[in-house]
Design an enzyme around this catalytic site. Structure first.
Site, PDB file in Angstrom:
ATOM      1  N   ASP A   1       1.727  -0.783  12.156  1.00  0.00           N
ATOM      2  CA  ASP A   1       0.670  -1.334  11.489  1.00  0.00           C
ATOM      3  C   ASP A   1       0.202  -2.734  11.653  1.00  0.00           C
ATOM      4  OD1 ASP A   1       0.165   1.212  10.278  1.00  0.00           O
ATOM      5  OD2 ASP A   1       1.069   0.618   8.272  1.00  0.00           O
TER       6      ASP A   1
ATOM      7  N   ARG B   1      -6.780   2.900  18.130  1.00  0.00           N
ATOM      8  CA  ARG B   1      -6.493   1.464  17.958  1.00  0.00           C
ATOM      9  C   ARG B   1      -6.179   0.558  19.408  1.00  0.00           C
ATOM     10  NH1 ARG B   1      -3.331   0.874  12.118  1.00  0.00           N
ATOM     11  NH2 ARG B   1      -5.423   0.496  10.937  1.00  0.00           N
TER      12      ARG B   1
ATOM     13  N   ARG C   1      -7.643  -3.202   9.695  1.00  0.00           N
ATOM     14  CA  ARG C   1      -6.839  -3.819  10.497  1.00  0.00           C
ATOM     15  C   ARG C   1      -7.472  -4.556  11.553  1.00  0.00           C
ATOM     16  NH1 ARG C   1      -2.397  -2.819   7.094  1.00  0.00           N
ATOM     17  NH2 ARG C   1      -1.928  -0.825   6.712  1.00  0.00           N
TER      18      ARG C   1
ATOM     19  N   LYS D   1       0.775  -1.275   0.105  1.00  0.00           N
ATOM     20  CA  LYS D   1      -0.011   0.203   0.032  1.00  0.00           C
ATOM     21  C   LYS D   1       0.844   1.279  -0.103  1.00  0.00           C
ATOM     22  CE  LYS D   1      -3.209   0.725   3.646  1.00  0.00           C
ATOM     23  NZ  LYS D   1      -2.851   2.122   4.145  1.00  0.00           N
TER      24      LYS D   1
HETATM   25  C1  S3P Z   1       2.765   4.939   6.255  1.00  0.00           C
HETATM   26  C2  S3P Z   1       3.492   5.327   7.340  1.00  0.00           C
HETATM   27  C3  S3P Z   1       2.871   4.992   8.635  1.00  0.00           C
HETATM   28  C4  S3P Z   1       1.809   3.622   8.678  1.00  0.00           C
HETATM   29  C5  S3P Z   1       0.784   4.065   7.716  1.00  0.00           C
HETATM   30  C6  S3P Z   1       1.635   4.078   6.294  1.00  0.00           C
HETATM   31  C7  S3P Z   1       3.395   5.409   5.160  1.00  0.00           C
HETATM   32  O1  S3P Z   1       1.936   5.991   9.261  1.00  0.00           O
HETATM   33  O2  S3P Z   1       1.085   3.757   9.924  1.00  0.00           O
HETATM   34  O3  S3P Z   1      -0.244   3.080   7.552  1.00  0.00           O
HETATM   35  O4  S3P Z   1       3.090   5.000   3.926  1.00  0.00           O
HETATM   36  O5  S3P Z   1       4.035   6.383   4.965  1.00  0.00           O
HETATM   37  P1  S3P Z   1       2.814   7.306  10.023  1.00  0.00           P
HETATM   38  O6  S3P Z   1       3.755   8.117   9.187  1.00  0.00           O
HETATM   39  O7  S3P Z   1       1.675   8.339  10.717  1.00  0.00           O
HETATM   40  O8  S3P Z   1       3.544   6.576  11.000  1.00  0.00           O
END
Ligand code: S3P
Length: 427
Positions: free
Chosen positions: A314, A345, A387, A21
């Site tokens: 995550d 969460r 999730r 993703k």
């Molecule tokens: C992500 C960074 C994380 C993660 C999110 C995806 C990214 O968030 O939890 O699902 O793609 O850079 P944070 O940057 O808020 O920690």
């Protein structure tokens, strides 16, 4: 949609998982402002990433689905969107887009669903304003909708002590349009997908220790084709299912093994899971990838501290599911960020644990779980959080009475076919 998962005891899965993703969001956005077309192979098709494709279209990209690939032909110049850009449930999209558009010389409004509009945006608005961005939002820029106005940006030194790849990435994307050099300092280690992909698009990005340096005015040149590895965050649910079920085996192939994302593998190992990781020959791929095999084993509780959290942020919902069925106590600290994800969460996991008869103590910045070999089972609310829905499914494999997941369609935010695949794999 409510899904009932009986107390099945076997779980067998072999094959790839849908695309990453984080990498997919970045691939679409960079392709839309690069010179030349990009074929993105293995991209994730999900609610979150399709929202990014829609944003790219609204900015003038010509997007086509061609077999396995998404082909993106960028506009000569980003076009001013004629309507608000709906980022739906995707925190990564809204935060990256805020930086991406800050210096693009156009007016754009970024909004999303109820969950996204409740999430904190000041963390991204504040450093972008330091570069000269004009971004307004509800509560003085703390929440979406955000309005991005045309502004000239100037590079500078910005200290970013928040462990967030989204914020780091937003500033890096804005820095591409800033005059002079931007240096991000005091960075805590987080996933480096943006750095890797910018380099793939020919940009110079210097990472050194806890800082990243990027010079403005660089033109991105499409590499032509980008391969997106499987998402380790998707794989985590299937690996955990194998570890928990009485006759479990999961072999995930071609999954991303970016060191900023592999905390779940280290935790599975510490919990006593039988796990084998074979790193693929990456042949210059943007992201390392390989195969991961997990077989059933009896698990023990673990301690997770702040330093490890960004590499598994995550995966904490599925780690909570594992912990509920492990021998002994699991403690997670330094994970206050969980409170501002798609749901709070920590509270959502308490609800999940209580619903299945588990012993869960909420901490301000984490949780403590006293595991037992089985949980009772019951009705778990996803609370619209993908999730939580998928973690609850994993618990069904160690439940006496099965688990029902309410609002299970939330899984489509990241993993649309999750429940079909999960049911086919469990027996
Ligand atoms: C992500 C960074 C994380 C993660 C999110 C995806 C990214 O968030 O939890 O699902 O793609 O850079 P944070 O940057 O808020 O920690």
């Amino acid at each position: 949609m409510r899904v009932s998962l009986g107390p099945r005891r076997g779980f067998h899965f072999a094959g790839p998982v849908p695309g990453d993703k984080s990498v997919t969001h970045r691939a679409y956005l960079l392709a839309t402002r690069a010179q030349g077309e990009t074929w993105v192979r293995g991209a994730l098709r999900s609610r979150d990433t399709d929202a990014t494709l829609a944003v790219c279209r609204a900015l003038g990209a010509d997007v086509r689905v061609e077999g396995e690939d998404i082909r993106i032909a960028p506009p000569a110049k980003l076009q001013e969107p004629s309507a608000p850009l709906d980022c739906e449930n995707a925190g990564t999209l809204i935060r990256l887009a805020a930086g991406y558009l800050a210096g693009a010389g156009l007016f754009a409004v970024l909004t999303g669903d109820d969950s996204l509009r409740a999430r904190p945006m000041r963390r991204v608005v504040q450093p972008l304003r330091m570069l000269g961005a004009r971004i307004e939002g509800r509560d003085q820029g703390a929440r979406a909708p955000l309005a991005v106005l045309p502004a000239g940006l100037a590079g500078r030194i910005i200290s970013l002590p928040l462990p967030s790849a989204q914020v780091k990435s937003a500033v890096m994307l804005a820095a591409l349009d800033a005059a002079g050099e931007t240096v991000l300092t005091d960075l805590m280690p987080t996933r480096d997908h943006t750095e890797r992909m910018l380099r793939q698009f020919g940009a110079r990005v210097d990472s050194q220790g806890d800082s990243v340096r990027i010079v403005g005015g660089q033109q991105l040149i499409s590499p032509g084709r980008l391969d997106v590895p499987g998402d380790i965050s998707h794989a985590a649910f299937l690996l955990a299912a194998a570890a928990l079920s009485e006759r479990g085996e999961t072999r995930v192939t071609g999954v991303g093994l970016n060191p900023g994302r592999t905390g779940i593998l280290a935790v599975l190992q510490r919990m006593g899971a039988r796990i084998e990781v074979s790193a693929g020959a990456d042949g210059g791929a943007i992201e390392p990838s390989g195969d991961v095999l997990v077989r059933q084993s009896e698990l023990v509780g673990v301690e997770i501290e702040a330093a490890e959290v960004p590499s598994l942020i995550d995966e904490l919902p599925v780690i909570a599911a594992l912990a509920l069925c492990a021998e002994g106590v699991t403690t997670v600290r330094g994970a206050g960020e969980l409170r501002v994800k798609e749901t709070d969460r920590i509270a959502a996991l308490r609800q999940m644990a209580k619903a299945v008869g588990g012993d869960f103590e909420e901490l301000p910045d984490g949780f403590r779980i006293q595991g037992k070999r089985h949980v009772q089972g019951g009705l778990v609310q996803s609370l619209g959080d993908h999730r939580i829905a998928m973690a609850a499914a994993v618990l069904s494999l160690r439940s006496r009475e099965g688990v029902e997941v309410a609002d299970a369609e939330a899984a489509a935010v990241s993993f649309p076919r999750f429940f079909d695949l999960f049911e086919a794999a469990s027996a």
